[in-house]
Design a protein around this motif. Structure first.
Motif, PDB file in Angstrom:
ATOM      1  N   SER A  96      65.615  64.068  64.627  1.00 36.03           N
ATOM      2  CA  SER A  96      65.773  62.945  63.689  1.00 36.03           C
ATOM      3  C   SER A  96      64.608  61.983  63.802  1.00 36.03           C
ATOM      4  O   SER A  96      64.128  61.700  64.898  1.00 36.03           O
ATOM      5  CB  SER A  96      67.076  62.193  63.988  1.00 36.03           C
ATOM      6  N   PHE A 148      63.228  58.178  61.988  1.00 34.42           N
ATOM      7  CA  PHE A 148      63.580  57.031  61.144  1.00 34.42           C
ATOM      8  C   PHE A 148      62.347  56.154  60.942  1.00 34.42           C
ATOM      9  O   PHE A 148      61.525  56.012  61.848  1.00 34.42           O
ATOM     10  CB  PHE A 148      64.638  56.162  61.817  1.00 34.42           C
ATOM     11  N   TYR A 198      65.079  58.315  56.455  1.00 36.83           N
ATOM     12  CA  TYR A 198      65.494  59.123  57.593  1.00 36.83           C
ATOM     13  C   TYR A 198      65.214  60.598  57.311  1.00 36.83           C
ATOM     14  O   TYR A 198      65.466  61.077  56.211  1.00 36.83           O
ATOM     15  CB  TYR A 198      66.984  58.895  57.844  1.00 36.83           C
ATOM     16  N   GLN A 200      65.688  64.625  58.919  1.00 37.40           N
ATOM     17  CA  GLN A 200      66.204  65.580  59.901  1.00 37.40           C
ATOM     18  C   GLN A 200      65.313  66.800  59.781  1.00 37.40           C
ATOM     19  O   GLN A 200      65.314  67.488  58.748  1.00 37.40           O
ATOM     20  CB  GLN A 200      67.654  65.928  59.622  1.00 37.40           C
ATOM     21  N   ASP A 214      67.695  60.755  53.568  1.00 36.84           N
ATOM     22  CA  ASP A 214      68.078  59.448  53.034  1.00 36.84           C
ATOM     23  C   ASP A 214      66.815  58.626  52.834  1.00 36.84           C
ATOM     24  O   ASP A 214      66.080  58.405  53.780  1.00 36.84           O
ATOM     25  CB  ASP A 214      69.044  58.747  53.997  1.00 36.84           C
ATOM     26  N   SER A 248      65.163  60.579  67.475  1.00 41.13           N
ATOM     27  CA  SER A 248      66.265  60.913  68.365  1.00 41.13           C
ATOM     28  C   SER A 248      66.390  62.423  68.447  1.00 41.13           C
ATOM     29  O   SER A 248      66.011  63.146  67.527  1.00 41.13           O
ATOM     30  CB  SER A 248      67.573  60.271  67.911  1.00 41.13           C
ATOM     31  N   LYS A 280      68.952  64.392  68.367  1.00 40.14           N
ATOM     32  CA  LYS A 280      69.782  64.945  67.307  1.00 40.14           C
ATOM     33  C   LYS A 280      70.549  63.790  66.704  1.00 40.14           C
ATOM     34  O   LYS A 280      70.419  62.636  67.134  1.00 40.14           O
ATOM     35  CB  LYS A 280      70.726  66.015  67.845  1.00 40.14           C
ATOM     36  N   ALA A 281      71.342  64.095  65.680  1.00 44.67           N
ATOM     37  CA  ALA A 281      72.068  63.042  64.979  1.00 44.67           C
ATOM     38  C   ALA A 281      72.995  62.297  65.926  1.00 44.67           C
ATOM     39  O   ALA A 281      73.614  62.888  66.803  1.00 44.67           O
ATOM     40  CB  ALA A 281      72.863  63.634  63.828  1.00 44.67           C
ATOM     41  N   ASN A 282      73.048  60.979  65.745  1.00 46.90           N
ATOM     42  CA  ASN A 282      73.969  60.100  66.447  1.00 46.90           C
ATOM     43  C   ASN A 282      73.733  59.967  67.940  1.00 46.90           C
ATOM     44  O   ASN A 282      74.612  59.521  68.673  1.00 46.90           O
ATOM     45  CB  ASN A 282      75.431  60.516  66.208  1.00 46.90           C
ATOM     46  N   THR A 283      72.579  60.341  68.391  1.00 43.14           N
ATOM     47  CA  THR A 283      72.192  60.052  69.774  1.00 43.14           C
ATOM     48  C   THR A 283      71.234  58.876  69.767  1.00 43.14           C
ATOM     49  O   THR A 283      70.759  58.447  68.710  1.00 43.14           O
ATOM     50  CB  THR A 283      71.551  61.269  70.446  1.00 43.14           C
ATOM     51  N   GLU A 284      70.951  58.338  70.927  1.00 41.03           N
ATOM     52  CA  GLU A 284      70.121  57.132  70.971  1.00 41.03           C
ATOM     53  C   GLU A 284      68.742  57.415  70.405  1.00 41.03           C
ATOM     54  O   GLU A 284      68.180  58.499  70.565  1.00 41.03           O
ATOM     55  CB  GLU A 284      70.005  56.614  72.397  1.00 41.03           C
ATOM     56  N   ALA A 285      68.219  56.417  69.713  1.00 39.62           N
ATOM     57  CA  ALA A 285      66.897  56.515  69.118  1.00 39.62           C
ATOM     58  C   ALA A 285      65.889  55.786  69.984  1.00 39.62           C
ATOM     59  O   ALA A 285      66.177  54.732  70.548  1.00 39.62           O
ATOM     60  CB  ALA A 285      66.909  55.932  67.713  1.00 39.62           C
ATOM     61  N   PHE A 286      64.707  56.349  70.086  1.00 41.03           N
ATOM     62  CA  PHE A 286      63.612  55.760  70.842  1.00 41.03           C
ATOM     63  C   PHE A 286      62.580  55.245  69.838  1.00 41.03           C
ATOM     64  O   PHE A 286      62.185  55.971  68.928  1.00 41.03           O
ATOM     65  CB  PHE A 286      62.980  56.798  71.777  1.00 41.03           C
ATOM     66  N   PHE A 287      62.158  54.017  70.055  1.00 34.77           N
ATOM     67  CA  PHE A 287      61.286  53.361  69.085  1.00 34.77           C
ATOM     68  C   PHE A 287      59.843  53.334  69.555  1.00 34.77           C
ATOM     69  O   PHE A 287      59.554  53.188  70.756  1.00 34.77           O
ATOM     70  CB  PHE A 287      61.753  51.922  68.840  1.00 34.77           C
ATOM     71  N   SER A 291      79.128  55.202  65.808  1.00 40.36           N
ATOM     72  CA  SER A 291      78.427  55.047  67.078  1.00 40.36           C
ATOM     73  C   SER A 291      77.802  53.661  67.031  1.00 40.36           C
ATOM     74  O   SER A 291      77.304  53.233  65.988  1.00 40.36           O
ATOM     75  CB  SER A 291      77.343  56.109  67.252  1.00 40.36           C
ATOM     76  N   PHE A 296      75.327  50.653  69.123  1.00 40.41           N
ATOM     77  CA  PHE A 296      74.261  50.477  70.099  1.00 40.41           C
ATOM     78  C   PHE A 296      73.884  48.996  70.166  1.00 40.41           C
ATOM     79  O   PHE A 296      74.022  48.255  69.195  1.00 40.41           O
ATOM     80  CB  PHE A 296      73.006  51.260  69.687  1.00 40.41           C
ATOM     81  N   TYR A 331      70.334  46.997  71.184  1.00 37.48           N
ATOM     82  CA  TYR A 331      68.923  47.080  71.547  1.00 37.48           C
ATOM     83  C   TYR A 331      68.411  45.683  71.859  1.00 37.48           C
ATOM     84  O   TYR A 331      68.876  44.689  71.291  1.00 37.48           O
ATOM     85  CB  TYR A 331      68.094  47.656  70.391  1.00 37.48           C
ATOM     86  N   LEU A 357      61.403  47.991  70.868  1.00 37.91           N
ATOM     87  CA  LEU A 357      62.855  47.950  71.007  1.00 37.91           C
ATOM     88  C   LEU A 357      63.297  48.862  72.142  1.00 37.91           C
ATOM     89  O   LEU A 357      62.876  50.011  72.229  1.00 37.91           O
ATOM     90  CB  LEU A 357      63.511  48.394  69.705  1.00 37.91           C
ATOM     91  N   LEU A 362      66.740  50.374  74.287  1.00 37.08           N
ATOM     92  CA  LEU A 362      68.187  50.545  74.265  1.00 37.08           C
ATOM     93  C   LEU A 362      68.817  49.911  75.495  1.00 37.08           C
ATOM     94  O   LEU A 362      68.400  50.169  76.623  1.00 37.08           O
ATOM     95  CB  LEU A 362      68.533  52.034  74.228  1.00 37.08           C
ATOM     96  N   ASN A 398      75.888  53.349  63.548  1.00 38.71           N
ATOM     97  CA  ASN A 398      75.520  54.646  62.996  1.00 38.71           C
ATOM     98  C   ASN A 398      76.810  55.417  62.768  1.00 38.71           C
ATOM     99  O   ASN A 398      77.777  55.235  63.508  1.00 38.71           O
ATOM    100  CB  ASN A 398      74.617  55.387  63.986  1.00 38.71           C
ATOM    101  N   ASN A 450      74.072  59.184  59.735  1.00 38.72           N
ATOM    102  CA  ASN A 450      72.974  59.068  60.691  1.00 38.72           C
ATOM    103  C   ASN A 450      71.867  58.144  60.203  1.00 38.72           C
ATOM    104  O   ASN A 450      70.703  58.339  60.497  1.00 38.72           O
ATOM    105  CB  ASN A 450      72.381  60.434  61.046  1.00 38.72           C
TER     106      ASN A 450
END
Lengths: 113, 113
Positions: free
Chosen positions: A31, A33, A48, A50, A56, A95, A97-104, B32, B34, B36, B44, B46, B94, B99
């Motif tokens: 994923s 974003f 977004y 995938q 989206d 991230s 996969k879907a709905n796991t934490e995102a790293f920016f 879900s 979060f 941040y 950002l 988490l 989320n 997602n």
């Protein structure tokens, strides 16, 4: 790389100029974003992906904004005919996969003059 | 569609006193959630995440949050504030089917000596 990498870190564009912002996500992350963060505001969702599919794009503010991720890894956000209101920090996140934490990433600060 | 409301734009506490940052969410599906944190001129990071397991979630730096479905809330707390906690905090929602992570407007935490 160890984290999400964005380039350039800073970009100054003259009004009307086209710009391209690059995002290198964490390797293997499905994923991706894009967000726009105006000064003093929270990040606003732009689009977004995938893998290579753009699922989206409802947050893109106008048809001057275009994003792509053709091979499911690196992504580019392109802004055509930049306007002063496009001045903001553009954040990319990935991230696993879907709905796991995102790293920016650290973001690209765009200033349109 | 989902959305997040952070009830306070600015919270000020004294060092050593408790912190409460409030967040309410709206989601058609099981969310879900979060938190941040964004320090000045930093990316950002988490703090913690809720993904339908335990409703009380512990994060980094002594923060925790409790998911309350009946109140549609996910407030962030810390028993004792430290000067280094001064930053901007974002609540993010989320949903599995979408997602597309949505940010609240942010709460700026100030810690007084």
């Amino acid at each position: 790389g160890a984290g999400v990498s964005q380039s350039p870190r800073y970009k100054v564009a003259k009004r009307g100029q086209d710009v391209a912002l690059r995002c290198d996500p964490i390797s293997g992350h499905v994923s991706l974003f894009w967000y726009q963060q105006a000064l003093g505001q929270g990040p606003e969702f732009l689009t977004y992906f995938q893998n290579e599919a753009q699922l989206d794009k409802s947050g893109l503010p106008s048809d001057r904004f275009f994003a792509e991720r053709p091979e499911g890894s690196v992504s580019t956000l392109k802004i055509q005919r930049t306007q002063q209101e496009d001045s903001a920090v553009y954040l990319c996140a990935s991230s696993l996969k879907a709905n796991t934490e995102a790293f920016f990433g650290q973001g690209t600060r765009l200033t349109v003059v | 569609a989902q959305s997040v409301t952070q009830l306070d734009s600015h919270v000020s506490v004294s060092e050593g006193t408790p912190v409460l940052l409030r967040c309410n969410y709206s989601s058609s599906y099981s969310p879900s959630l979060f938190w941040y944190v964004q320090h000045p001129n930093k990316g950002l990071q988490l703090l913690l995440k809720y993904t339908s397991a335990a409703t009380l979630v512990k994060g980094i730096n002594g923060f925790e949050a409790e998911f309350k479905k009946s109140e549609t809330s996910f407030h962030l707390t810390k028993p004792s504030a430290h000067m280094s906690d001064a930053a901007e905090y974002f609540c993010v929602v989320n949903t599995y089917n979408n997602n597309d992570m949505r940010f609240g407007a942010g709460t700026r935490l100030t810690v007084k000596p």
